[in-house]
Design a protein around this motif. Structure first.
Motif, PDB file in Angstrom:
ATOM      1  N   ALA A   1      43.288  33.946  39.319  1.00  0.00           N
ATOM      2  CA  ALA A   1      44.369  34.894  38.654  1.00  0.00           C
ATOM      3  C   ALA A   1      44.100  36.293  37.124  1.00  0.00           C
ATOM      4  O   ALA A   1      44.869  36.686  37.199  1.00  0.00           O
ATOM      5  CB  ALA A   1      45.692  34.282  38.927  1.00  0.00           C
ATOM      6  N   ALA A   2      43.588  35.573  36.652  1.00  0.00           N
ATOM      7  CA  ALA A   2      43.305  35.704  35.125  1.00  0.00           C
ATOM      8  C   ALA A   2      42.793  36.907  35.320  1.00  0.00           C
ATOM      9  O   ALA A   2      43.118  38.116  34.885  1.00  0.00           O
ATOM     10  CB  ALA A   2      42.538  34.581  34.262  1.00  0.00           C
ATOM     11  N   CYS A   3      41.768  36.782  36.585  1.00  0.00           N
ATOM     12  CA  CYS A   3      41.086  38.382  37.055  1.00  0.00           C
ATOM     13  C   CYS A   3      41.919  39.494  36.946  1.00  0.00           C
ATOM     14  O   CYS A   3      41.491  40.437  36.689  1.00  0.00           O
ATOM     15  CB  CYS A   3      39.895  38.027  37.783  1.00  0.00           C
ATOM     16  SG  CYS A   3      38.279  36.921  37.402  1.00  0.00           S
ATOM     17  N   ALA A   4      42.817  39.344  37.907  1.00  0.00           N
ATOM     18  CA  ALA A   4      43.872  40.308  38.377  1.00  0.00           C
ATOM     19  C   ALA A   4      45.478  40.121  37.414  1.00  0.00           C
ATOM     20  O   ALA A   4      45.884  41.214  37.667  1.00  0.00           O
ATOM     21  CB  ALA A   4      44.502  39.384  39.412  1.00  0.00           C
ATOM     22  N   GLY A   5      45.191  39.485  36.480  1.00  0.00           N
ATOM     23  CA  GLY A   5      46.382  39.310  35.972  1.00  0.00           C
ATOM     24  C   GLY A   5      46.450  40.739  35.208  1.00  0.00           C
ATOM     25  O   GLY A   5      46.100  42.136  35.268  1.00  0.00           O
ATOM     26  N   PRO A   6      48.216  40.997  34.245  1.00  0.00           N
ATOM     27  CA  PRO A   6      48.204  42.771  33.716  1.00  0.00           C
ATOM     28  C   PRO A   6      47.816  43.097  32.377  1.00  0.00           C
ATOM     29  O   PRO A   6      46.806  41.538  31.823  1.00  0.00           O
ATOM     30  CB  PRO A   6      49.465  42.541  33.359  1.00  0.00           C
ATOM     31  CG  PRO A   6      49.685  40.880  33.231  1.00  0.00           C
ATOM     32  CD  PRO A   6      49.386  39.918  34.346  1.00  0.00           C
ATOM     33  N   GLY A   7      46.948  43.753  32.272  1.00  0.00           N
ATOM     34  CA  GLY A   7      46.287  43.850  31.026  1.00  0.00           C
ATOM     35  C   GLY A   7      44.963  43.657  31.257  1.00  0.00           C
ATOM     36  O   GLY A   7      43.818  43.429  30.428  1.00  0.00           O
ATOM     37  N   THR A   8      44.102  43.143  32.472  1.00  0.00           N
ATOM     38  CA  THR A   8      42.726  42.847  32.504  1.00  0.00           C
ATOM     39  C   THR A   8      42.289  43.760  32.846  1.00  0.00           C
ATOM     40  O   THR A   8      42.573  44.864  34.026  1.00  0.00           O
ATOM     41  CB  THR A   8      42.731  41.864  32.915  1.00  0.00           C
ATOM     42  OG1 THR A   8      43.423  41.745  34.432  1.00  0.00           O
ATOM     43  CG2 THR A   8      43.297  40.390  32.653  1.00  0.00           C
ATOM     44  N   ASP A   9      40.567  43.993  32.661  1.00  0.00           N
ATOM     45  CA  ASP A   9      39.755  44.830  33.159  1.00  0.00           C
ATOM     46  C   ASP A   9      39.892  44.603  33.729  1.00  0.00           C
ATOM     47  O   ASP A   9      38.539  43.949  33.687  1.00  0.00           O
ATOM     48  CB  ASP A   9      39.419  46.306  32.053  1.00  0.00           C
ATOM     49  CG  ASP A   9      38.108  47.023  32.334  1.00  0.00           C
ATOM     50  OD1 ASP A   9      37.360  46.173  33.611  1.00  0.00           O
ATOM     51  OD2 ASP A   9      38.059  48.264  31.352  1.00  0.00           O
ATOM     52  N   PRO A  10      39.090  45.666  35.168  1.00  0.00           N
ATOM     53  CA  PRO A  10      38.567  44.487  36.269  1.00  0.00           C
ATOM     54  C   PRO A  10      37.171  44.734  35.724  1.00  0.00           C
ATOM     55  O   PRO A  10      35.949  45.490  36.900  1.00  0.00           O
ATOM     56  CB  PRO A  10      39.016  45.688  37.549  1.00  0.00           C
ATOM     57  CG  PRO A  10      39.309  46.881  36.807  1.00  0.00           C
ATOM     58  CD  PRO A  10      39.626  46.280  35.623  1.00  0.00           C
ATOM     59  N   ALA A  11      36.284  44.249  34.852  1.00  0.00           N
ATOM     60  CA  ALA A  11      35.282  44.060  34.441  1.00  0.00           C
ATOM     61  C   ALA A  11      34.246  42.964  35.869  1.00  0.00           C
ATOM     62  O   ALA A  11      32.774  44.111  36.238  1.00  0.00           O
ATOM     63  CB  ALA A  11      34.767  43.472  33.986  1.00  0.00           C
ATOM     64  N   PRO A  12      34.532  42.475  36.814  1.00  0.00           N
ATOM     65  CA  PRO A  12      33.821  41.982  37.252  1.00  0.00           C
ATOM     66  C   PRO A  12      33.652  42.594  38.890  1.00  0.00           C
ATOM     67  O   PRO A  12      32.961  42.094  39.609  1.00  0.00           O
ATOM     68  CB  PRO A  12      33.848  39.762  37.570  1.00  0.00           C
ATOM     69  CG  PRO A  12      35.755  40.600  37.298  1.00  0.00           C
ATOM     70  CD  PRO A  12      35.982  41.273  36.400  1.00  0.00           C
ATOM     71  N   GLY A  13      34.961  43.233  38.702  1.00  0.00           N
ATOM     72  CA  GLY A  13      34.981  44.543  39.691  1.00  0.00           C
ATOM     73  C   GLY A  13      36.490  44.259  40.634  1.00  0.00           C
ATOM     74  O   GLY A  13      37.241  43.056  40.445  1.00  0.00           O
ATOM     75  N   PRO A  14      36.967  44.780  41.735  1.00  0.00           N
ATOM     76  CA  PRO A  14      37.915  44.582  42.340  1.00  0.00           C
ATOM     77  C   PRO A  14      38.215  43.147  43.021  1.00  0.00           C
ATOM     78  O   PRO A  14      39.551  42.924  42.838  1.00  0.00           O
ATOM     79  CB  PRO A  14      38.310  46.003  42.914  1.00  0.00           C
ATOM     80  CG  PRO A  14      36.665  46.332  43.822  1.00  0.00           C
ATOM     81  CD  PRO A  14      36.405  45.649  42.260  1.00  0.00           C
ATOM     82  N   ASP A  15      37.403  43.189  43.908  1.00  0.00           N
ATOM     83  CA  ASP A  15      37.328  41.414  44.772  1.00  0.00           C
ATOM     84  C   ASP A  15      36.226  40.439  43.760  1.00  0.00           C
ATOM     85  O   ASP A  15      35.057  39.930  44.613  1.00  0.00           O
ATOM     86  CB  ASP A  15      36.965  41.563  46.164  1.00  0.00           C
ATOM     87  CG  ASP A  15      37.996  42.421  46.359  1.00  0.00           C
ATOM     88  OD1 ASP A  15      39.437  42.150  46.338  1.00  0.00           O
ATOM     89  OD2 ASP A  15      37.846  43.310  46.925  1.00  0.00           O
TER      90      ASP A  15
END
Length: 112
Positions: free
Chosen positions: A81-95
């Motif tokens: 959820a933190a990876c997909a949260g608002p303002g997060t850059d998808p650094a680890p990737g979309p999934d």
């Protein structure tokens, strides 16, 4: 207008670390036996989280009196959820894949 983060990977690691620490049964995050599990950024170090392409690792210390698998699953859920949260850059990737490593188990102090 918001200013973009200087280090979106460190921001993501901070979000994941904060979410993981808030899970009941998690006593702390763990930097690994040699302190290698961390994200380094200007002026800060986020222990217990490693961000790689397509993956986030969260290394935790859990209470001995909890359902370890259930707590690890919850940590995985909040990290995703933190990876997909608002303002997060998808650094680890979309999934991203989130791996939870239980580094230690501790018996809590009496009354804790």
């Amino acid at each position: 207008m918001t200013t973009p983060s200087v280090d979106p990977v460190a921001d993501l690691a901070e979000a994941v670390a904060g979410a993981a620490r808030a899970v009941p049964g998690v006593l702390d995050l763990h930097a690994g036996p040699y302190g290698e599990v961390a994200v380094h950024a200007a002026g800060r170090r986020i222990d217990g989280v490693r961000v790689r392409s397509g993956m986030v690792e969260v290394h935790v210390v859990l209470r001995a009196d909890v359902d370890l698998l259930a707590v690890a699953d919850r940590v995985r859920d909040v990290a995703l959820a933190a990876c997909a949260g608002p303002g997060t850059d998808p650094a680890p990737g979309p999934d991203p894949v989130v791996e939870v490593v239980v580094e230690d188990i501790r018996i809590p102090a009496a009354g804790a």
